[in-house]
Design an enzyme around this catalytic site. Structure first.
Site, mmCIF file in Angstrom:
data_model
loop_
_atom_site.group_PDB
_atom_site.id
_atom_site.type_symbol
_atom_site.label_atom_id
_atom_site.label_comp_id
_atom_site.label_asym_id
_atom_site.label_seq_id
_atom_site.Cartn_x
_atom_site.Cartn_y
_atom_site.Cartn_z
ATOM 1 N N ARG A 284 -12.077 2.063 -8.464
ATOM 2 C CA ARG A 284 -11.196 3.209 -8.757
ATOM 3 C C ARG A 284 -11.435 3.703 -10.191
ATOM 4 N NH1 ARG A 284 -5.398 2.435 -5.758
ATOM 5 N NH2 ARG A 284 -6.250 1.903 -3.717
ATOM 6 N N ASP B 246 0.832 -1.214 0.000
ATOM 7 C CA ASP B 246 0.000 0.000 0.000
ATOM 8 C C ASP B 246 0.868 1.266 0.000
ATOM 9 O OD1 ASP B 246 -2.347 1.412 -0.036
ATOM 10 O OD2 ASP B 246 -2.797 1.165 2.090
ATOM 11 N N HIS C 249 2.558 3.187 -8.916
ATOM 12 C CA HIS C 249 2.327 1.762 -9.182
ATOM 13 C C HIS C 249 3.501 1.158 -9.949
ATOM 14 C CE1 HIS C 249 -1.579 2.267 -7.545
ATOM 15 N NE2 HIS C 249 -2.147 2.834 -8.593
ATOM 16 N N TRP D 29 -11.764 -2.307 -7.937
ATOM 17 C CA TRP D 29 -12.476 -2.124 -9.211
ATOM 18 C C TRP D 29 -13.225 -0.798 -9.208
ATOM 19 C CZ3 TRP D 29 -11.122 -4.818 -13.244
ATOM 20 C CH2 TRP D 29 -10.705 -6.140 -13.113
ATOM 21 N N ARG E 118 1.930 -4.802 6.263
ATOM 22 C CA ARG E 118 1.213 -3.775 5.479
ATOM 23 C C ARG E 118 2.032 -2.498 5.498
ATOM 24 N NH1 ARG E 118 -5.028 -2.362 4.565
ATOM 25 N NH2 ARG E 118 -4.690 -0.634 3.115
ATOM 26 N N ARG F 175 -5.082 -1.828 8.890
ATOM 27 C CA ARG F 175 -6.292 -2.626 8.670
ATOM 28 C C ARG F 175 -5.972 -3.702 7.642
ATOM 29 N NH1 ARG F 175 -7.752 2.653 6.971
ATOM 30 N NH2 ARG F 175 -7.258 3.020 4.782
ATOM 31 N N LEU G 275 10.741 -20.954 -4.350
ATOM 32 C CA LEU G 275 9.779 -20.039 -3.728
ATOM 33 C C LEU G 275 8.481 -20.107 -4.533
ATOM 34 C CD1 LEU G 275 9.320 -17.343 -1.861
ATOM 35 C CD2 LEU G 275 9.847 -16.115 -3.956
#
Ligand code: IPE
Ligand code: IPE
Ligand code: MG
Length: 241
Positions: free
Chosen positions: A67, A16, A33, A65, A188, A194, A131
């Site tokens: 956004r 985030d 991004h 979705w 996070r 959250r 991995l």
């Protein structure tokens, strides 16, 4: 990495803060991004070095979705590009790639690329991947649980008595994560504290770690720092030591 005694088997990251990272630089959210992809590379490398067996990444939620269409489009393109550019490298490193979520909402072209990439990185019979990299795309925890419940309801519609013998492990097998151990550690980034409808069932006993670092700034040393903090945690599972 030396001195880290307890290496988690499964590390999961809620990536985030891309938008805020870009905004601080006076740039569009999508710039954040694309920079975030570099952090993914770094964490994959770090996970391999540390001996983590599963690295899962929350890349796009069912709620995302909602956004603006342009941002959604860019995120899907980035996914497509990453598959095109990185899959052979992952394969060469013995990394298995998987995508989990409500793929019925994705374009058929992207689904085809995902399925192809999953097949390409499937380890040969009898060989364990170095991995397993799991990307959660169009995923939400409540969706996952509801779909599992629906599948079970369909399966047992004609045999309601058998329902009584269902165990937690049986239920696990109906979630998209069937066969993947629950996350030991969930990280996070960006300061939010959250789960945002992430792995709700699977995170029942995960260690949670929240960091203010924004995802595009989260690199190898941050990953190792998180592992070090995890190693110092005392997991009691409700028992007394
Ligand atoms: C995470 O960054 C990426 C996705 C959720 C797709 P955000 O886009 O949520 O960035 P912020 O939280 O707005 O800074
Ligand atoms: C959670 O981030 C989803 C992903 C990281 C993919 P969001 O930015 O969408 O979550 P909220 O809106 O802050 O809860
Ligand atoms: Mg966010």
């Amino acid at each position: 990495m030396e001195g880290i005694s307890k290496v988690p088997s499964h590390v999961s990251i809620i990536m985030d803060g891309n938008g805020r990272w870009a905004a601080r630089r006076g740039r569009e959210r999508v710039y954040g991004h694309s920079e975030g992809v570099e952090s993914v590379r770094a964490c994959v490398e770090a996970a391999c070095e540390a001996g983590v067996k599963y690295l899962s990444l929350f890349a796009f939620s069912e709620e995302n979705w909602g956004r603006p269409q342009e941002e959604v489009g860019t995120l899907m393109e980035l996914m497509m590009e990453a598959i095109r550019n990185e899959i052979e490298k992952l394969r060469g490193q013995g990394i298995r790639f998987r995508v989990l979520g409500n793929l019925s909402r994705l374009s058929p072209k992207l689904v085809e690329a995902i399925r192809g990439a999953e097949l390409r990185t499937m380890p040969p019979e009898g060989k364990e991947p170095v991995l397993t990299l799991v990307v959660f795309l169009s995923y939400s925890g409540k969706w996952d649980i509801l779909e599992a419940a629906k599948s079970l309801a369909r399966k047992y519609a004609s045999d309601p008595e058998a329902v009584e013998s269902l165990s937690i492990q049986d239920f696990d097998n109906y979630l998209v994560t069937a066969g993947i151990p629950d996350p030991d550690l969930v990280i996070r980034t960006s300061g939010e504290q959250r789960l945002s409808n992430y792995l709700l069932w699977q995170c029942a006993y995960s260690e949670l770690l929240f960091t203010d670092t924004l995802w595009p700034d989260f690199r190898k040393e941050d990953f190792f720092r998180a592992l070090a903090e995890y190693a110092g945690r005392d997991r009691r599972y409700g028992k007394v030591k």
